[in-house]
Scaffold this active site. Structure first.
Site, PDB file in Angstrom:
ATOM      1  CG  ASN A  88      -1.514   1.344   1.492  1.00  6.98           C
ATOM      2  OD1 ASN A  88      -2.428   1.786   0.799  1.00  6.98           O
ATOM      3  ND2 ASN A  88      -0.984   2.052   2.488  1.00  6.98           N
ATOM      4  CB  SER A 140      -3.032   5.185  -8.901  1.00 11.43           C
ATOM      5  OG  SER A 140      -3.688   6.380  -9.281  1.00 11.43           O
ATOM      6  CE1 TYR A 153       1.109   7.854  -6.860  1.00 13.85           C
ATOM      7  CE2 TYR A 153      -0.637   8.239  -8.450  1.00 13.85           C
ATOM      8  CZ  TYR A 153      -0.223   7.784  -7.217  1.00 13.85           C
ATOM      9  OH  TYR A 153      -1.149   7.235  -6.341  1.00 13.85           O
ATOM     10  CE  LYS A 157       0.682   4.304  -6.737  1.00 14.09           C
ATOM     11  NZ  LYS A 157       0.902   3.463  -5.550  1.00 14.09           N
ATOM     12  CB  ILE A 186      -8.867   7.805  -1.571  1.00 12.01           C
ATOM     13  CG1 ILE A 186      -9.082   6.681  -2.596  1.00 12.01           C
ATOM     14  CG2 ILE A 186      -9.364   7.388  -0.187  1.00 12.01           C
ATOM     15  CD1 ILE A 186     -10.522   6.249  -2.831  1.00 12.01           C
TER      16      ILE A 186
END
Ligand code: NAP
Length: 244
Positions: A88, A140, A153, A157, A186
């Site tokens: 995570n 993601s 990023y 991912k 989120i």
């Protein structure tokens, strides 16, 4: 849960903390990894202790292979097995593509892709011996559809989802399931910089008209842990904002 041992990386805050809290309350044996946020990790441990629940908290910078190995050695020494690994922990950064430095790129890869790769490799050595296991990678939506000003990023991912699919094929015969959860936006500290206006725009574009909460990801994790026939999949809880 029958004494299942679960390692959750990045469990001091946000999504990982909610997973640790919920799964510990359901009876799983939880090892909550953290890096900088010792105070929050200790607070989680103490909160659960007040309810009569014990978890282990373990400080480890998982961008470092040596440190990963000592954490896994500790768990194997104490519990003799790891049933579930939840990769995570992660970091994000928003920058124009042309401004991303080599250091930014390396830091992004080390804390997301490299960490998930070497953590999984170390844990899988034991899962293969056990001939059972469940790996859940938190990727993601940006790995699926690309995030503007988040190229590094998005790449990290997407790489994690690639690992999920390849590993599921390699490890299925050892009864190890590997899946990704690719959350939408989120409400955690990772998005602390988002304005009310930005949240409203996302809400208007989200068919379920709901702001994503850590609990939405935890519910998906719980289902994947208990499932017996899902592997190599990328599941995206995002309120319908992104439908691929
Ligand atoms: P967060 O609130 O920023 O928390 C990140 C967690 O990761 C913290 O517990 C942090 O630990 C830990 N971490 C970071 N680097 C680490 C390292 N090198 N070693 C150990 N722990 C490390 O983030 P979040 O929103 O909960 O995100 C959790 C995961 O979901 C991440 O992989 C993120 O990319 C992914 N995700 C989030 C969203 C979102 O909208 N929030 C959307 C899609 C995917 P310390 O504080 O102890 O250092």
């Amino acid at each position: 849960m029958e004494n299942k041992v679960i390692l959750i990386t990045g469990a001091s805050r946000g999504i990982g903390r909610d997973m640790a809290n919920t799964l510990a309350k359901e009876g799983y044996k939880v090892i909550a990894n953290y890096n900088h946020s010792k105070e929050q990790a200790v607070a989680l441990q103490q909160e659960l202790r007040r309810d009569g629940i014990e978890i282990d908290i373990f400080q480890a910078d998982i961008s470092n292979r040596i440190v990963i190995k000592s954490m896994i050695d500790f768990i194997i020494e104490k519990y003799g097995k790891i049933d579930v690994l939840i990769n995570n922990a992660g970091i994000a950064q928003t920058k124009l593509f042309t401004d991303i430095t080599e250091e930014d790129f390396d830091t992004m890869m080390k804390n997301n892709l490299y960490a998930a790769f070497f953590m999984t490799q170390e844990v899988c050595k034991h899962m293969i011996q056990q001939q059972s296991g469940c790996v859940i990678n938190i990727s993601s939506i940006w790995g699926l559809v690309g995030g503007s000003c988040e190229v590094h990023y998005s790449m990290a991912k997407a790489g994690i989802d690639g690992m999920t699919k390849a590993l599921a094929k390699e490890l299925g015969y050892s009864h190890i399931r590997v899946n990704s959860i690719a959350p939408g936006v989120i409400d955690t500290e990772m998005n602390a910089m988002m304005t009310e206006e930005e949240w409203n725009t996302i809400l208007q574009e989200t068919p379920l008209r709901k702001k994503g909460k850590p609990q939405d990801i935890t519910r998906c994790v719980k289902w994947l842990i208990e499932d017996e026939f899902t592997t190599g999949q990328v599941i995206s809880p995002n309120g319908g904002w992104i439908i691929t």
